[in-house]
Design a protein around this motif. Structure first.
Motif, short mmCIF file in Angstrom:
data_model
loop_
_atom_site.label_atom_id
_atom_site.label_comp_id
_atom_site.label_asym_id
_atom_site.label_seq_id
_atom_site.Cartn_x
_atom_site.Cartn_y
_atom_site.Cartn_z
N VAL A 146 15.19 4.73 -2.02
CA VAL A 146 14.38 4.62 -1.16
C VAL A 146 12.89 3.93 -1.24
O VAL A 146 12.27 3.63 0.20
CB VAL A 146 13.64 6.18 -2.13
N THR A 147 12.62 2.86 -1.55
CA THR A 147 11.94 1.96 -1.21
C THR A 147 11.89 0.95 -0.47
O THR A 147 11.89 0.36 0.51
CB THR A 147 11.25 0.96 -2.65
N GLY A 148 13.51 0.42 -0.77
CA GLY A 148 14.28 0.10 -0.03
C GLY A 148 14.19 0.23 2.04
O GLY A 148 14.05 -0.18 2.80
N ILE A 149 14.42 1.83 1.57
CA ILE A 149 14.54 2.42 3.39
C ILE A 149 13.08 2.25 3.37
O ILE A 149 12.61 2.45 4.93
CB ILE A 149 14.79 3.98 2.94
N VAL A 150 11.78 2.87 2.95
CA VAL A 150 10.79 2.85 3.86
C VAL A 150 10.73 1.91 3.03
O VAL A 150 9.44 1.64 5.03
CB VAL A 150 9.47 3.37 2.34
N SER A 151 10.23 0.42 3.09
CA SER A 151 10.15 -0.54 3.25
C SER A 151 10.69 -1.88 5.15
O SER A 151 10.57 -1.71 5.43
CB SER A 151 10.45 -1.80 2.19
N SER A 152 11.86 -1.44 5.41
CA SER A 152 12.70 -1.30 5.81
C SER A 152 12.31 -0.53 7.58
O SER A 152 11.98 -1.12 9.07
CB SER A 152 14.91 -0.80 6.30
N ILE A 180 0.37 -1.01 0.13
CA ILE A 180 0.51 0.37 0.12
C ILE A 180 0.66 1.23 0.31
O ILE A 180 0.43 2.37 -1.10
CB ILE A 180 -0.68 0.48 1.23
N LEU A 181 2.22 0.89 0.92
CA LEU A 181 2.14 2.31 0.80
C LEU A 181 3.29 3.05 0.39
O LEU A 181 3.95 4.04 -0.50
CB LEU A 181 3.55 2.29 2.07
N LEU A 182 4.02 1.77 -0.76
CA LEU A 182 5.31 1.71 -1.91
C LEU A 182 4.70 1.78 -3.45
O LEU A 182 4.94 2.33 -4.27
CB LEU A 182 6.06 0.66 -1.82
N SER A 183 3.14 1.05 -3.14
CA SER A 183 2.81 1.63 -4.94
C SER A 183 2.82 2.88 -5.54
O SER A 183 1.96 2.55 -6.39
CB SER A 183 0.94 1.20 -4.79
N PRO A 184 2.33 3.91 -4.62
CA PRO A 184 2.91 5.28 -5.22
C PRO A 184 3.97 5.32 -5.97
O PRO A 184 4.04 6.50 -7.10
CB PRO A 184 2.83 6.54 -4.21
N PHE A 185 5.15 4.42 -5.63
CA PHE A 185 6.27 4.87 -6.65
C PHE A 185 6.65 4.05 -7.82
O PHE A 185 7.45 4.85 -8.36
CB PHE A 185 7.41 4.49 -4.94
N LYS A 186 5.36 3.81 -8.16
CA LYS A 186 5.81 2.74 -9.73
C LYS A 186 5.65 4.29 -10.26
O LYS A 186 5.77 4.18 -11.85
CB LYS A 186 4.43 1.91 -9.34
N ALA A 194 13.27 2.82 -9.66
CA ALA A 194 13.88 3.13 -7.96
C ALA A 194 15.08 4.18 -8.20
O ALA A 194 15.41 4.76 -8.91
CB ALA A 194 14.94 1.50 -7.76
N ILE A 195 14.48 4.69 -6.82
CA ILE A 195 15.17 6.31 -6.49
C ILE A 195 16.03 6.19 -5.60
O ILE A 195 15.69 4.99 -4.66
CB ILE A 195 13.88 7.15 -6.43
N SER A 196 17.24 5.91 -5.70
CA SER A 196 18.64 5.84 -5.26
C SER A 196 19.06 7.02 -3.91
O SER A 196 18.77 8.17 -4.72
CB SER A 196 20.14 5.16 -5.99
#
Length: 155
Positions: free
Chosen positions: A63-69, A42-48, A55-57
């Motif tokens: 960024v998605t890796g940081i948010v998911s962690s 839900i939280l990461l789908s807008p990043f698509k 992927a934004i590094s």
């Protein structure tokens, strides 16, 4: 004198806790991973839809890796602090308590849920240490030993 008291004048009550073993904790973790994966979806789908889906590094991390962690660690930390259990533990009727049965403190949970889980995730070969839960008297994992916590069945 109360039957839960030991025969001394200033004795403390002896609680009869049933400790949750490896498999109960394993299935609770599986349920929690489903919850976390759903939250991340839900939280990461807008990043698509940002940056054409690339992927934004930020340095070596995305960024998605940081948010998911952050979601992963915050889920375990906050759920355990405010409810004494995660959704997986709620479903299976188990909870985290301190060794002395006092209320859980932020410091206990920081060591258990953040430091302990971080060590397991960074050093994957240490995941084998979760098996300790099945062989210790009070069904403790290494992260429980760090924080002096136990996982018990809800009464």
């Amino acid at each position: 004198m109360n039957e839960t008291m030991v025969g001394y004048a200033n004795a403390t009550p002896v609680s009869e806790q049933r400790y949750a073993g490896f498999w109960m904790r394993f299935w609770a973790y599986v349920i929690d991973i489903v919850v976390i994966t759903s939250l991340n979806g839900i939280l990461l789908s807008p990043f698509k839809f940002v940056n054409d889906g690339i992927a934004i590094s930020v340095g070596i991390w995305t960024v998605t890796g940081i948010v998911s962690s952050i979601v992963y660690f915050a889920y375990f930390l906050l759920m355990t602090k405010f409810f004494g259990q995660t959704i997986g533990k709620m479903v299976l009727g188990i909870r985290v308590i301190r060794e002395d049965e006092e209320p859980l403190r932020w410091s206990d949970l920081f060591f258990r849920e953040v430091i302990g889980r971080f060590i397991y995730r960074v050093f994957n070969f240490l995941m084998i240490l979760y098996i300790m839960v099945g062989f210790t008297n009070q069904k403790q994992g290494l992260h429980d030993m760090f924080a002096n916590t136990r996982v018990v069945y809800d009464r």
